[in-house]
Write a protein that holds these residues in place. Structure first.
Motif, short mmCIF file in Angstrom:
data_model
loop_
_atom_site.label_atom_id
_atom_site.label_comp_id
_atom_site.label_asym_id
_atom_site.label_seq_id
_atom_site.Cartn_x
_atom_site.Cartn_y
_atom_site.Cartn_z
N PHE A 141 -2.70 -4.09 -24.20
CA PHE A 141 -1.53 -3.21 -24.31
C PHE A 141 -1.05 -3.27 -25.75
CE2 PHE A 141 3.08 -2.35 -23.71
CZ PHE A 141 2.95 -1.06 -23.20
N GLU A 142 -1.11 -2.12 -26.43
CA GLU A 142 -0.73 -2.08 -27.84
C GLU A 142 -0.09 -0.73 -28.15
OE1 GLU A 142 -2.86 -2.49 -32.21
OE2 GLU A 142 -3.86 -3.31 -30.45
N ASN A 143 1.05 -0.78 -28.83
CA ASN A 143 1.77 0.42 -29.24
C ASN A 143 2.04 1.38 -28.08
OD1 ASN A 143 1.84 -0.44 -31.94
ND2 ASN A 143 -0.17 0.45 -32.32
N GLY A 144 2.40 0.83 -26.92
CA GLY A 144 2.74 1.65 -25.77
C GLY A 144 1.57 2.24 -25.02
N VAL A 145 0.34 1.83 -25.36
CA VAL A 145 -0.84 2.35 -24.67
C VAL A 145 -1.56 1.20 -23.97
CG1 VAL A 145 -3.05 3.55 -24.91
CG2 VAL A 145 -1.10 4.22 -26.34
N LEU A 146 -1.71 1.35 -22.66
CA LEU A 146 -2.47 0.38 -21.87
C LEU A 146 -3.92 0.84 -21.87
CD1 LEU A 146 -2.65 -1.98 -19.78
CD2 LEU A 146 -2.24 -0.22 -18.02
N THR A 147 -4.84 -0.05 -22.23
CA THR A 147 -6.27 0.25 -22.22
C THR A 147 -6.94 -0.73 -21.26
OG1 THR A 147 -6.16 1.00 -24.51
CG2 THR A 147 -8.34 0.52 -23.61
N VAL A 148 -7.68 -0.18 -20.30
CA VAL A 148 -8.37 -1.01 -19.32
C VAL A 148 -9.85 -0.68 -19.39
CG1 VAL A 148 -8.52 -1.71 -16.90
CG2 VAL A 148 -6.33 -0.92 -17.82
N HIS A 149 -10.66 -1.70 -19.61
CA HIS A 149 -12.12 -1.56 -19.63
C HIS A 149 -12.65 -2.06 -18.29
CE1 HIS A 149 -12.54 -0.61 -23.93
NE2 HIS A 149 -11.44 -1.33 -24.04
N LEU A 150 -13.33 -1.18 -17.59
CA LEU A 150 -13.87 -1.50 -16.27
C LEU A 150 -15.39 -1.37 -16.34
CD1 LEU A 150 -11.18 0.73 -15.53
CD2 LEU A 150 -11.39 -0.92 -13.69
N PRO A 151 -16.10 -2.50 -16.59
CA PRO A 151 -17.56 -2.44 -16.69
C PRO A 151 -18.19 -2.04 -15.37
CG PRO A 151 -16.78 -4.70 -16.93
CD PRO A 151 -15.58 -3.84 -16.75
N LYS A 152 -19.26 -1.28 -15.47
CA LYS A 152 -19.97 -0.82 -14.27
C LYS A 152 -20.94 -1.89 -13.81
CE LYS A 152 -20.03 4.07 -15.54
NZ LYS A 152 -20.93 5.19 -15.84
N LYS A 153 -21.19 -1.91 -12.52
CA LYS A 153 -22.27 -2.73 -11.96
C LYS A 153 -23.25 -1.78 -11.30
CE LYS A 153 -19.98 -3.69 -7.56
NZ LYS A 153 -19.44 -4.69 -6.68
N GLU A 154 -24.40 -2.29 -10.97
CA GLU A 154 -25.41 -1.45 -10.32
C GLU A 154 -24.83 -0.91 -9.01
OE1 GLU A 154 -28.42 -0.44 -11.38
OE2 GLU A 154 -27.86 -1.39 -13.26
N PRO A 155 -24.96 0.38 -8.80
CA PRO A 155 -24.42 0.94 -7.56
C PRO A 155 -25.14 0.39 -6.34
CG PRO A 155 -25.42 2.67 -8.93
CD PRO A 155 -25.56 1.38 -9.67
N GLN A 156 -24.37 0.15 -5.32
CA GLN A 156 -24.94 -0.32 -4.06
C GLN A 156 -25.58 0.87 -3.34
OE1 GLN A 156 -24.66 -3.53 -2.82
NE2 GLN A 156 -23.66 -4.23 -4.69
N ALA A 157 -26.77 0.67 -2.87
CA ALA A 157 -27.43 1.73 -2.11
C ALA A 157 -26.69 1.90 -0.79
CB ALA A 157 -28.89 1.37 -1.87
N PRO A 158 -26.43 3.13 -0.41
CA PRO A 158 -25.75 3.33 0.87
C PRO A 158 -26.61 2.80 2.00
CG PRO A 158 -26.18 5.44 -0.23
CD PRO A 158 -26.76 4.37 -1.08
N THR A 159 -25.98 2.15 2.92
CA THR A 159 -26.71 1.61 4.06
C THR A 159 -26.40 2.44 5.29
OG1 THR A 159 -24.91 0.09 4.58
CG2 THR A 159 -26.64 -0.74 3.13
N SER A 160 -27.37 2.50 6.15
CA SER A 160 -27.15 3.17 7.42
C SER A 160 -27.94 2.44 8.49
CB SER A 160 -27.59 4.64 7.33
OG SER A 160 -28.97 4.72 7.09
N ARG A 161 -27.54 2.61 9.70
CA ARG A 161 -28.27 2.00 10.80
C ARG A 161 -28.17 2.92 12.00
NH1 ARG A 161 -25.60 -1.03 14.81
NH2 ARG A 161 -23.36 -1.01 14.53
N ARG A 162 -29.17 2.85 12.78
CA ARG A 162 -29.20 3.66 14.00
C ARG A 162 -28.31 2.99 15.05
NH1 ARG A 162 -32.22 7.58 16.56
NH2 ARG A 162 -32.37 7.27 18.80
N ILE A 163 -27.54 3.80 15.73
CA ILE A 163 -26.65 3.30 16.76
C ILE A 163 -27.14 3.85 18.10
CG2 ILE A 163 -24.28 3.28 17.63
CD1 ILE A 163 -23.42 3.75 14.68
N ASP A 164 -27.48 2.94 18.95
CA ASP A 164 -27.93 3.34 20.30
C ASP A 164 -26.73 3.75 21.13
OD1 ASP A 164 -30.64 2.89 19.80
OD2 ASP A 164 -30.41 0.74 20.24
N ILE A 165 -26.91 4.79 21.89
CA ILE A 165 -25.87 5.25 22.80
C ILE A 165 -26.15 4.67 24.17
CG2 ILE A 165 -24.78 7.26 23.84
CD1 ILE A 165 -25.69 8.83 21.38
N GLN A 166 -25.20 4.06 24.75
CA GLN A 166 -25.38 3.38 26.05
C GLN A 166 -24.93 4.25 27.19
OE1 GLN A 166 -25.46 -0.50 26.31
NE2 GLN A 166 -25.96 -0.73 24.17
#
Length: 140
Positions: A115-140
């Motif tokens: 925070f300097e001169n009234g400006v907040l600066t936030v650095h948010l480093p990226k990480k490797e994106p998580q692959a979306p997961t899915s699973r089959r759901i059996d209907i009973q």
């Protein structure tokens, strides 16, 4: 004068003038209370927020469940009192601001802010994106 013919008209005109002044105040309509830019590079997100007059101690940041939250509280103005403590002028206001931003795939352990001169600066480093997961759901 014409105002004297209609009781209360002068008060209404004063109220209307004050309302007009408020509506065209630069801060009116900015419900969030502060302006923010977010840039994306290959390696990180960079957030810059204008918080003029704010003290660093009154700004709170939190990153949780892919959401960056910025909260701040500000008291401003000055009081002039007579010897008896009656206000001659009071312009002190207290404001609080809160904004949230959805930023996915952030390495939350390496977020850095300054925070300097009234400006907040936030650095948010990226990480490797998580692959979306899915699973089959059996209907009973």
């Amino acid at each position: 004068m014409m105002y004297d013919m209609f009781p209360g008209r002068r008060d209404f005109m004063d109220f209307s003038r004050r309302l007009f002044d408020v509506m065209f105040d630069p801060s009116f309509g900015n419900a969030a209370g502060f302006n923010t830019d977010i840039r994306e590079t290959d390696n990180e997100y960079i957030l810059e927020a204008d918080l003029p007059g704010m003290a660093k101690e009154n700004i709170h940041l939190e990153y949780h469940d892919n959401v960056l939250s910025i909260a701040a509280q500000q008291e401003e103005g000055k009081d002039e009192t007579d010897e008896e403590g009656n206000y001659l002028r009071r312009e002190r206001t207290s404001r609080s601001f809160r904004r949230q931003f959805l930023l996915r795939d952030v390495d939350e352990h390496n977020i850095a802010a300054s925070f300097e001169n009234g400006v907040l600066t936030v650095h948010l480093p990226k990480k490797e994106p998580q692959a979306p997961t899915s699973r089959r759901i059996d209907i009973q």
